[in-house]
Design a protein around this motif. Structure first.
Motif, short mmCIF file in Angstrom:
data_model
loop_
_atom_site.label_atom_id
_atom_site.label_comp_id
_atom_site.label_asym_id
_atom_site.label_seq_id
_atom_site.Cartn_x
_atom_site.Cartn_y
_atom_site.Cartn_z
N PHE A 43 8.75 -7.97 17.73
CA PHE A 43 9.29 -6.63 17.94
C PHE A 43 10.35 -6.65 19.03
CE2 PHE A 43 6.27 -6.93 21.33
CZ PHE A 43 6.66 -6.03 22.31
N LYS A 44 11.16 -5.61 19.01
CA LYS A 44 12.12 -5.31 20.07
C LYS A 44 11.95 -3.84 20.40
CE LYS A 44 15.69 -8.62 18.62
NZ LYS A 44 17.10 -8.78 18.25
N THR A 45 12.35 -3.45 21.59
CA THR A 45 12.28 -2.04 21.95
C THR A 45 13.64 -1.57 22.44
OG1 THR A 45 11.55 -2.52 24.21
CG2 THR A 45 9.83 -2.07 22.57
N GLN A 46 13.81 -0.25 22.37
CA GLN A 46 15.00 0.42 22.87
C GLN A 46 14.53 1.68 23.58
OE1 GLN A 46 17.32 2.56 19.95
NE2 GLN A 46 19.23 2.20 21.06
N VAL A 47 14.88 1.80 24.85
CA VAL A 47 14.50 2.98 25.61
C VAL A 47 15.49 4.09 25.32
CG1 VAL A 47 14.13 3.94 27.91
CG2 VAL A 47 13.39 1.61 27.39
N VAL A 48 14.97 5.20 24.84
CA VAL A 48 15.76 6.42 24.59
C VAL A 48 14.98 7.54 25.28
CG1 VAL A 48 16.96 5.59 22.52
CG2 VAL A 48 14.68 6.54 22.29
N ALA A 49 14.86 8.70 24.69
CA ALA A 49 13.99 9.74 25.25
C ALA A 49 12.59 9.47 24.72
CB ALA A 49 14.49 11.12 24.83
N GLY A 50 12.12 8.29 24.97
CA GLY A 50 10.89 7.71 24.43
C GLY A 50 11.23 6.25 24.18
N ILE A 51 10.58 5.64 23.21
CA ILE A 51 10.86 4.23 22.90
C ILE A 51 10.99 4.07 21.39
CG2 ILE A 51 10.01 1.86 23.00
CD1 ILE A 51 8.48 2.60 25.51
N ASN A 52 12.07 3.42 20.97
CA ASN A 52 12.20 2.98 19.59
C ASN A 52 11.64 1.56 19.52
OD1 ASN A 52 13.45 5.12 18.20
ND2 ASN A 52 15.45 4.55 19.02
N TYR A 53 10.73 1.35 18.59
CA TYR A 53 10.19 0.02 18.33
C TYR A 53 10.80 -0.48 17.03
CZ TYR A 53 6.51 0.67 21.81
OH TYR A 53 5.82 0.85 22.98
N PHE A 54 11.39 -1.66 17.08
CA PHE A 54 11.87 -2.34 15.89
C PHE A 54 10.87 -3.46 15.64
CE2 PHE A 54 15.40 -0.15 17.67
CZ PHE A 54 16.16 0.26 16.59
N ILE A 55 10.17 -3.39 14.52
CA ILE A 55 9.04 -4.29 14.28
C ILE A 55 9.22 -5.02 12.96
CG2 ILE A 55 6.53 -4.46 14.10
CD1 ILE A 55 6.40 -1.61 15.38
N LYS A 56 9.10 -6.36 13.00
CA LYS A 56 9.08 -7.16 11.77
C LYS A 56 7.62 -7.29 11.35
CE LYS A 56 11.72 -10.64 11.04
NZ LYS A 56 12.44 -11.88 10.66
N VAL A 57 7.32 -6.85 10.12
CA VAL A 57 5.96 -6.84 9.62
C VAL A 57 5.88 -7.70 8.36
CG1 VAL A 57 4.09 -5.39 8.72
CG2 VAL A 57 5.56 -4.53 10.55
N GLN A 58 4.92 -8.62 8.35
CA GLN A 58 4.68 -9.43 7.15
C GLN A 58 3.83 -8.60 6.19
OE1 GLN A 58 2.53 -13.07 7.83
NE2 GLN A 58 3.05 -13.88 5.81
N VAL A 59 4.29 -8.48 4.93
CA VAL A 59 3.56 -7.69 3.93
C VAL A 59 3.11 -8.51 2.74
CG1 VAL A 59 4.59 -5.49 4.62
CG2 VAL A 59 5.73 -6.88 2.88
#
Length: 98
Positions: A43-59
């Motif tokens: 995952f990566k995060t981005q601080v905004v007015a909260g946190i955006n999580y960018f998540i790679k998920v194996q399906v």
């Protein structure tokens, strides 16, 4: 960290897996598919007015999705929100802003 920029990729933690799990049903409804495997990898995060999580998920064995999940500030007491997703990803596809 650059304000508004993405962090470096990190190995998914139990907390990040929990965030992904909370939006799994919403994703399944949007793509009209049920995932037997749903394992957060990085995952990566981005601080905004909260946190955006960018998540790679194996399906599946060789199938991945990328999620963008917004988590509001704690005082708002809101659940994570699926703000975007990309299907048809591979293990080697970079996790980038979308």
């Amino acid at each position: 960290m650059v304000p508004g920029g993405l962090t470096k990729a990190q190995t998914a933690t139990p907390e990040v897996q929990g965030i992904a799990d909370q939006v799994k049903l919403e994703l399944e409804n949007k793509v009209n598919r049920t995932y037997e495997i749903f394992k957060a990898i990085i995952f990566k995060t981005q601080v905004v007015a909260g946190i955006n999580y960018f998540i790679k998920v194996q399906v599946a064995d060789a199938d991945y999705v990328h999620l963008r999940v917004f988590q509001s500030l704690p005082y708002k007491h809101e659940s994570p929100r699926l703000d975007g997703y990309q299907t048809g990803k591979t293990k080697d596809d970079p996790l980038v802003y979308f």
